[in-house]
Design a protein around this motif. Structure first.
Motif, PDB file in Angstrom:
ATOM      1  N   ILE A 144     -32.961  56.556  -3.589  1.00 29.82           N
ATOM      2  CA  ILE A 144     -33.907  55.579  -4.121  1.00 29.82           C
ATOM      3  C   ILE A 144     -34.660  56.210  -5.286  1.00 29.82           C
ATOM      4  N   GLU A 145     -34.340  55.736  -6.470  1.00 34.46           N
ATOM      5  CA  GLU A 145     -34.959  56.272  -7.683  1.00 34.46           C
ATOM      6  C   GLU A 145     -35.626  55.132  -8.447  1.00 34.46           C
ATOM      7  N   CYS A 146     -36.767  54.723  -7.923  1.00 36.14           N
ATOM      8  CA  CYS A 146     -37.524  53.653  -8.567  1.00 36.14           C
ATOM      9  C   CYS A 146     -39.002  53.858  -8.267  1.00 36.14           C
ATOM     10  N   SER A 147     -39.829  53.005  -8.796  1.00 37.83           N
ATOM     11  CA  SER A 147     -41.268  53.117  -8.586  1.00 37.83           C
ATOM     12  C   SER A 147     -41.601  53.047  -7.098  1.00 37.83           C
ATOM     13  N   ALA A 148     -42.707  53.662  -6.729  1.00 37.82           N
ATOM     14  CA  ALA A 148     -43.129  53.633  -5.323  1.00 37.82           C
ATOM     15  C   ALA A 148     -43.355  52.205  -4.849  1.00 37.82           C
ATOM     16  N   THR A 149     -43.866  51.368  -5.746  1.00 32.72           N
ATOM     17  CA  THR A 149     -44.067  49.958  -5.398  1.00 32.72           C
ATOM     18  C   THR A 149     -43.319  49.069  -6.387  1.00 32.72           C
ATOM     19  N   ILE A 150     -42.722  48.020  -5.863  1.00 43.34           N
ATOM     20  CA  ILE A 150     -41.958  47.060  -6.661  1.00 43.34           C
ATOM     21  C   ILE A 150     -42.759  45.767  -6.753  1.00 43.34           C
ATOM     22  N   HIS A 151     -42.695  45.135  -7.905  1.00 42.94           N
ATOM     23  CA  HIS A 151     -43.423  43.880  -8.117  1.00 42.94           C
ATOM     24  C   HIS A 151     -42.408  42.737  -8.188  1.00 42.94           C
ATOM     25  N   ASN A 152     -42.215  42.050  -7.072  1.00 44.31           N
ATOM     26  CA  ASN A 152     -41.252  40.951  -7.008  1.00 44.31           C
ATOM     27  C   ASN A 152     -41.510  40.164  -5.724  1.00 44.31           C
ATOM     28  N   ASP A 153     -40.586  39.282  -5.370  1.00 53.11           N
ATOM     29  CA  ASP A 153     -40.713  38.483  -4.160  1.00 53.11           C
ATOM     30  C   ASP A 153     -40.296  39.326  -2.955  1.00 53.11           C
ATOM     31  N   ARG A 154     -41.295  39.812  -2.227  1.00 50.36           N
ATOM     32  CA  ARG A 154     -41.055  40.740  -1.121  1.00 50.36           C
ATOM     33  C   ARG A 154     -40.151  40.140  -0.046  1.00 50.36           C
ATOM     34  N   ASP A 155     -40.459  38.935   0.375  1.00 45.24           N
ATOM     35  CA  ASP A 155     -39.709  38.318   1.466  1.00 45.24           C
ATOM     36  C   ASP A 155     -38.239  38.112   1.108  1.00 45.24           C
ATOM     37  N   LYS A 156     -37.996  37.633  -0.103  1.00 44.73           N
ATOM     38  CA  LYS A 156     -36.614  37.345  -0.490  1.00 44.73           C
ATOM     39  C   LYS A 156     -35.815  38.632  -0.685  1.00 44.73           C
ATOM     40  N   ILE A 157     -36.433  39.664  -1.262  1.00 42.10           N
ATOM     41  CA  ILE A 157     -35.732  40.935  -1.411  1.00 42.10           C
ATOM     42  C   ILE A 157     -35.491  41.561  -0.038  1.00 42.10           C
ATOM     43  N   HIS A 158     -36.426  41.378   0.877  1.00 48.08           N
ATOM     44  CA  HIS A 158     -36.218  41.846   2.260  1.00 48.08           C
ATOM     45  C   HIS A 158     -34.994  41.169   2.868  1.00 48.08           C
ATOM     46  N   THR A 159     -34.886  39.854   2.673  1.00 46.98           N
ATOM     47  CA  THR A 159     -33.745  39.105   3.205  1.00 46.98           C
ATOM     48  C   THR A 159     -32.443  39.539   2.535  1.00 46.98           C
ATOM     49  N   ILE A 160     -32.478  39.738   1.222  1.00 40.67           N
ATOM     50  CA  ILE A 160     -31.286  40.183   0.489  1.00 40.67           C
ATOM     51  C   ILE A 160     -30.812  41.529   1.009  1.00 40.67           C
ATOM     52  N   LEU A 161     -31.725  42.495   1.100  1.00 40.47           N
ATOM     53  CA  LEU A 161     -31.370  43.828   1.579  1.00 40.47           C
ATOM     54  C   LEU A 161     -30.903  43.790   3.033  1.00 40.47           C
ATOM     55  N   SER A 162     -31.583  42.998   3.874  1.00 36.22           N
ATOM     56  CA  SER A 162     -31.204  42.909   5.288  1.00 36.22           C
ATOM     57  C   SER A 162     -29.766  42.429   5.443  1.00 36.22           C
ATOM     58  N   ASN A 163     -29.403  41.406   4.695  1.00 37.34           N
ATOM     59  CA  ASN A 163     -28.062  40.843   4.825  1.00 37.34           C
ATOM     60  C   ASN A 163     -26.992  41.736   4.210  1.00 37.34           C
ATOM     61  N   LEU A 164     -27.299  42.375   3.096  1.00 35.31           N
ATOM     62  CA  LEU A 164     -26.323  43.298   2.506  1.00 35.31           C
ATOM     63  C   LEU A 164     -26.076  44.489   3.433  1.00 35.31           C
ATOM     64  N   LEU A 165     -27.145  45.015   4.028  1.00 38.34           N
ATOM     65  CA  LEU A 165     -26.984  46.143   4.947  1.00 38.34           C
ATOM     66  C   LEU A 165     -26.307  45.704   6.240  1.00 38.34           C
ATOM     67  N   ALA A 166     -26.685  44.538   6.755  1.00 41.24           N
ATOM     68  CA  ALA A 166     -26.044  44.038   7.977  1.00 41.24           C
ATOM     69  C   ALA A 166     -24.550  43.839   7.762  1.00 41.24           C
ATOM     70  N   ASN A 167     -24.184  43.324   6.595  1.00 42.75           N
ATOM     71  CA  ASN A 167     -22.771  43.144   6.271  1.00 42.75           C
ATOM     72  C   ASN A 167     -22.042  44.483   6.226  1.00 42.75           C
ATOM     73  N   ALA A 168     -22.696  45.483   5.602  1.00 42.98           N
ATOM     74  CA  ALA A 168     -22.074  46.819   5.516  1.00 42.98           C
ATOM     75  C   ALA A 168     -21.928  47.437   6.902  1.00 42.98           C
ATOM     76  N   TYR A 169     -22.962  47.319   7.751  1.00 46.53           N
ATOM     77  CA  TYR A 169     -22.895  47.893   9.092  1.00 46.53           C
ATOM     78  C   TYR A 169     -21.830  47.212   9.945  1.00 46.53           C
ATOM     79  N   GLU A 170     -21.743  45.879   9.822  1.00 47.61           N
ATOM     80  CA  GLU A 170     -20.798  45.113  10.645  1.00 47.61           C
ATOM     81  C   GLU A 170     -19.349  45.424  10.281  1.00 47.61           C
ATOM     82  N   TYR A 171     -19.080  45.619   8.994  1.00 54.04           N
ATOM     83  CA  TYR A 171     -17.689  45.756   8.544  1.00 54.04           C
ATOM     84  C   TYR A 171     -17.277  47.195   8.267  1.00 54.04           C
ATOM     85  N   SER A 172     -18.116  48.169   8.612  1.00 55.34           N
ATOM     86  CA  SER A 172     -17.760  49.572   8.423  1.00 55.34           C
ATOM     87  C   SER A 172     -17.099  50.128   9.680  1.00 55.34           C
ATOM     88  N   PRO A 173     -16.109  50.997   9.532  1.00 56.82           N
ATOM     89  CA  PRO A 173     -15.513  51.633  10.711  1.00 56.82           C
ATOM     90  C   PRO A 173     -16.537  52.492  11.448  1.00 56.82           C
TER      91      PRO A 173
END
Length: 278
Positions: A144-173
């Motif tokens: 993670i190489e970004c600012s300590a705090t991000i200025h954006n829509d927290r809830d939606k980015i949380h949902t985006i990251l949650s689903n991308l990670l869940a997809n990676a965890y589900e489909y990884s050996p």
């Protein structure tokens, strides 16, 4: 032109005007009904959040506390409690995706721009996805190489990251490694999730609602098929872009999202769409 023809033409014109008035009145009534329908949908979704999501948050916090206090015992009671806790996390995750998909479908979306700590967010997400991680032995490598705090829509980015990670965890050996890279430039935040997995041939349809590579009773993976669709809709709504590419034996999901400056938006925040973990 004869008087009779003029009168007939006038009557026809008046009839057409009356017909148009009736059409416009019908459209006006229909429009009012649509507006009321949208209000009802919005109200219903708010009720779903309050009546289901809020109790789940409370139960999740309590269960997490009990889970941490009991896990050192490693006895039969803990094993049963462990199953209950995992099912609770899974239920919360699926419910949030259902509500998010419904909001997308009914176009009930708004930007809630806040400042948030993305490193803390990833920690929270990983704890909320224990139901996918606990028995798979998957290693997570973070850069993670970004600012300590991000200025954006927290809830939606949380949902985006949650689903991308869940997809990676589900489909990884089992026992494989997932790479998470998050970085920024002057205007954009970039999220890259890399996991070993089967090559996805149809890289567009994977973002369609309910899409799964193997459907029906033969499917081997869990889920509703909503996560990546919600991701795409949220990224588009925030003015970003998301796509998937192939890197050796791995699939890489890359999302780019615009960053806001502190004075660009009035700050107001929604409730974080996940369990709140300390």
């Amino acid at each position: 032109m004869k008087h009779e023809d003029i009168i007939a033409t006038h009557l026809q014109t008046e009839t057409k005007i009356d017909d148009l008035k009736n059409v416009f009145q019908a459209l006006e009534v229909m429009n009012k009904k649509l507006i009321e329908s949208e209000k009802s949908k919005s109200h219903f979704l708010a009720l779903i959040r309050n009546e289901f999501h809020n109790p789940l948050i409370g139960m999740g916090s309590l269960l997490k506390h009990l889970y941490n206090s009991l896990k050192s015992k490693n006895d039969e009671d803990f094993e049963l409690f462990h199953l209950v806790y995992m099912d609770m996390l899974k239920l919360n995750f699926q419910l949030l995706n259902i509500v998010a998909a419904a909001e997308v479908e009914t176009a009930i979306l708004e930007k809630n721009i806040t400042l948030f700590d993305i490193k803390a967010m990833i920690k929270d997400i990983n704890e909320s996805l224990l139901f996918l991680l606990h028995s798979r032995g998957i290693k997570v490598k973070k850069s993670i190489e970004c600012s300590a705090t991000i200025h954006n829509d927290r809830d939606k980015i949380h949902t985006i990251l949650s689903n991308l990670l869940a997809n990676a965890y589900e489909y990884s050996p089992i026992g494989s490694e997932i790479d998470i890279e998050i970085f920024e430039d002057d205007k954009m935040l970039y999220i890259s999730i890399r996991n070993v997995g089967t090559d996805i041939k149809d890289k567009k349809s994977i973002f369609d609602p309910f899409y799964q590579q193997r459907m029906g009773f033969t499917r081997i993976h869990q889920g509703l098929g909503l996560g990546l669709s919600v991701c795409k809709s949220y990224v588009d709504f925030l003015g970003g872009n998301i796509f998937i590419t192939r890197d050796g034996d791995a699939n890489v999901f890359i999302a780019s999202l615009p960053l806001y400056t502190n004075d660009e938006q009035v700050l107001f925040g929604g409730e974080l769409d996940s369990f709140m973990f300390d």
